[in-house]
Write an enzyme that holds these catalytic residues in place. Structure first.
Site, short mmCIF file in Angstrom:
data_model
loop_
_atom_site.label_atom_id
_atom_site.label_comp_id
_atom_site.label_asym_id
_atom_site.label_seq_id
_atom_site.Cartn_x
_atom_site.Cartn_y
_atom_site.Cartn_z
N GLU A 68 51.36 -3.35 61.20
CA GLU A 68 50.70 -4.35 60.78
C GLU A 68 49.25 -4.21 61.26
O GLU A 68 48.85 -3.94 62.42
CB GLU A 68 50.88 -5.81 61.41
N GLY A 120 52.59 5.43 75.26
CA GLY A 120 52.53 4.86 73.74
C GLY A 120 53.26 5.62 72.83
O GLY A 120 53.97 5.07 72.05
N THR A 121 53.16 6.88 72.80
CA THR A 121 54.21 7.70 72.02
C THR A 121 55.36 7.41 72.37
O THR A 121 56.52 7.29 71.42
CB THR A 121 53.76 9.24 72.26
N PHE A 162 51.05 -3.99 70.10
CA PHE A 162 51.23 -2.77 70.65
C PHE A 162 50.39 -2.51 71.75
O PHE A 162 49.00 -2.41 71.51
CB PHE A 162 51.21 -1.70 69.77
N GLY A 194 51.40 9.45 77.78
CA GLY A 194 52.45 9.41 77.03
C GLY A 194 53.18 8.23 76.57
O GLY A 194 54.07 8.21 75.85
N ASN A 249 44.88 0.26 63.87
CA ASN A 249 43.54 0.56 63.96
C ASN A 249 43.58 2.33 63.98
O ASN A 249 44.43 2.86 64.07
CB ASN A 249 42.74 -0.05 65.29
#
Length: 499
Positions: free
Chosen positions: A284, A261-262, A249, A259, A287
Site C-alpha cells: 500500500e 527490513g529485508t 512497515f 537487514g 515510499n
C-alpha cells in the site's frame, strides 16, 4: 500583541521515543530516538508553542510495549489574552492509549515488577528465527483478532503517526471478521534478561498486512443471471482467494542497517507463497525507501529463476517475421519468453507491475554496462541505427528501451494523449531515463554487497505519499493493478509511438 519566538520549539526535537527494560532499581533505557515527523499530531509546521526546555518522552517497555507519556519543561508561557500554551495532553490523547497517562512512579513500578514478564512470548506463531552479528532475532505472526496481538498494536500505533508519512493508525474496534483479515508480524530480539524476573524479548519492529478478496470469474462460462437462493453457509475470509497487502512497515531507528527490513519483507513474502488461497503480494503506497528494499529483495529472489530459464532479450526478433511485419510491429513474445515469465510471476506471487520492474532491471543487467547509458553508450547513434545496430548488445539495449517505453506508454496513455506529439515523445524519453537511472542505482548497490549478510540501510516504512520517484511519469502516479500477463498479446513498435 507580538509573542517572543523563543516560546516555540520544534516538535520533532521535543519528542523523545524511548525503549526501556527493567534495571537494578528502576527501568533503564535501551535506546532513544526522535520521530521522523510530527505534523499529524502538532500540525504542518511541527511547532509547539508555550514552553521552554520542553521534552515529551514516549516510553515503551521492550517486551510488551507498555506505553507511557512523560512531559517536562523549564518554563510555561503565561496566558496573554487568547494566546496560551498548547494543551499537550489534550493534543496527544487521540494518539495514545489511556494507560499511557499514569504517573511516572506507577509506570516504573509496573515495568520493574511485571509478574508476567519472565514468561512473556510474542503473541501468535513464530515464523522465522535468524542471527545478525551474533545476536538472535525472531519474527512472530498473529491475527489481529487475537486480543494479545491487538493489545500490542494498540500500544505502539502512535509510531504510525511519527514515522509513516500519511499513515493512519488501524481501527481495532472493528468486528472480529474484519480483524481476521489482518495479520501482524513482530520482530523481536532474544536478549539475556537484565533481571531474574525480566523478559528475554525486546521489540525491533513490526508490519501489518491485510487480505482482500480477489474476484476470479471462470472464463469458460458465460455470465448468466441466476435466481438461486443466496448461500447461507458462513464465509471465512481466510478461505477465499485474495491478495495480501502490506499496509504498515516499521523498523525502529535503533535497529536500522542490520537487514531486519529485508528479513521482515521476505518473511511476509514466504508467508504469502505458502498460503494457497493468496494469489499475490502487494504494498500500500510504498515510499522510495521501501521501494529500494523491495526491489533488492525481489531481484535477489527472481534473478536465479530468470537465469535458470535463460531469460534475455532476443537481439534479432525481426528474423522470424515477414517483410511486411518487419517495418512496423514486433510481438513482445519474439523479444522475451512471455509465457514463461507469466508462469514465474504467478508462482512467486509477485504483483504484476512490480514483476515488470524487476524483469526490466534484470534484462538491463544482462546488457554490458558499456552498452548502456550509464556506461556512456552513444544514444544518439543508437536512435539512428535502432534495431539495425551492428552490435547485438546495442540492439538489446534498443529493444530494452522499447519494452520499457511500451509499458510506460500503455500505463499512462490517457494522459500522454493529451500532450502534443513532440511533448509526448520528450516526456516518455525523460521517464525512461529516470527509470533506468533508478535501476542502475539498485543494481550498483546489489553488486557492491560482499555477501548476503551485508545489508543496506533499512527504511522506516513503506506507506506514505512518496511514490516511485525514479519510475513514475511526471504527469501521473504509478498503479499496481496492471495485468502484466497481457503483455504477450501486445505488439511492440519499432519506431517511436504514433498516437
Amino acid at each position: 500583541m507580538a509573542v517572543d519566538e523563543d516560546w516555540s520549539c520544534d516538535a520533532n526535537d521535543a519528542v523523545h521515543i524511548t525503549v526501556v527494560q527493567p534495571g537494578e532499581t528502576k527501568p533503564k533505557t535501551l535506546s532513544t530516538f526522535h520521530p521522523q515527523f510530527t505534523y499529524p499530531i502538532f500540525g504542518d509546521d511541527e511547532q509547539i508553542f508555550g514552553y521552554k526546555g520542553l521534552i515529551i518522552r514516549l516510553r515503551f517497555a521492550a517486551h510488551d510495549l507498555r506505553p507511557h507519556v512523560h512531559i517536562s519543561y523549564d518554563e510555561r508561557f503565561k496566558p496573554v489574552g487568547d494566546t496560551t500554551a498548547l494543551d499537550l495532553l489534550g493534543t496527544l490523547k487521540p494518539f495514545i492509549p489511556e494507560e499511557a497517562l499514569i504517573n511516572l512512579p506507577e509506570y516504573e513500578k509496573a515495568v520493574q515488577e511485571d509478574p508476567s514478564a519472565k514468561d512473556f512470548k510474542p503473541p501468535g506463531k513464530q515464523v522465522l528465527s535468524y542471527e545478525v552479528n551474533d545476536r538472535q532475532y525472531e519474527i512472530w505472526a498473529g491475527s489481529l483478532a487475537d486480543p494479545e496481538v491487538k493489545r500490542l498494536l494498540d500500544r505502539v500505533q502512535v509510531l504510525v503517526s511519527l514515522f509513516i508519512e500519511a499513515g493512519t493508525p488501524l481501527e481495532t474496534d472493528d468486528p472480529e471478521w474484519t480483524l481476521e483479515r489482518w495479520t501482524v508480524f513482530f520482530i523481536y530480539e532474544k536478549v539475556t534478561p537484565p533481571t531474574p524476573t525480566a523478559s528475554s524479548y525486546s521489540i525491533v519492529g513490526y508490519a501489518t498486512t491485510y487480505r482482500y478478496w480477489l474476484y476470479q470469474r471462470d472464463q469458460s462460462e458465460s455470465p448468466t443471471v441466476k435466481n438461486d437462493d443466496f448461500p447461507q453457509a458462513e464465509i471465512k475470509i481466510s478461505e477465499l482467494p485474495g491478495r495480501l497487502r502490506i499496509a504498515q512497515f516499521l523498523v525502529l531507528p535503533s535497529h536500522h542497517r542490520s537487514g531486519h527490513g529485508t528479513h521482515l519483507y521476505t518473511t511476509i513474502h514466504a508467508f504469502c507463497i505458502a498460503d494457497p488461497t493468496i494469489v499475490e503480494l502487494t504494498v500500500e503506497d510504498p515510499n522510495e525507501q521501501f521501494d529500494a528494499l523491495r526491489d533488492s529483495a525481489d531481484f535477489c529472489l527472481l534473478q536465479p529463476e530468470f537465469i535458470k530459464h535463460n531469460v534475455n532479450l532476443n537481439p534479432d526478433p525481426n528474423g522470424a517475421y515477414s517483410k511486411k511485419q518487419r517495418q512496423r510491429l514486433v510481438p513482445t513474445a519474439a523479444l522475451i519468453p512471455s509465457q514463461t515469465l507469466v508462469e514465474i510471476r504467478k508462482s512467486f506471487k509477485i504483483e504484476s507491475t512490480q514483476f515488470a520492474h524487476i524483469l526490466e532491471m534484470f534484462l538491463l543487467s544482462r546488457i554490458p554496462k558499456s552498452h548502456r547509458l550509464a556506461g556512456g553508450t552513444n544514444l544518439a547513434r543508437l536512435l539512428i541505427k535502432k534495431h539495425k545496430a551492428d552490435n547485438e548488445n546495442d540492439r538489446r539495449y534498443y529493444w530494452w528501451r522499447m519494452l520499457t517505453k511500451q509499458r510506460l506508454y500503455k500505463k499512462h496513455k490517457e494522459l500522454l494523449d493529451e500532450l502534443e506529439l513532440l511533448d509526448r515523445v520528450e516526456k516518455l524519453d525523460d521517464t525512461v531515463r529516470n527509470v533506468e537511472e533508478g535501476y542502475e542505482m539498485t543494481l550498483e548497490a546489489f553488486e557492491e554487497r560482499p555477501s548476503e549478510s551485508d545489508e543496506e540501510e533499512e527504511p522506516a516504512e513503506p506507506s506514505g505519499s512518496v511514490r516511485r520517484e525514479k519510475r513514475k511519469l511526471a504527469v501521473v502516479e504509478d498503479d499496481e493493478d496492471d495485468e502484466w500477463e497481457d503483455i504477450e498479446d501486445k505488439k511492440l513498435l519499432t519506431k517511436r509511438p504514433k498516437v
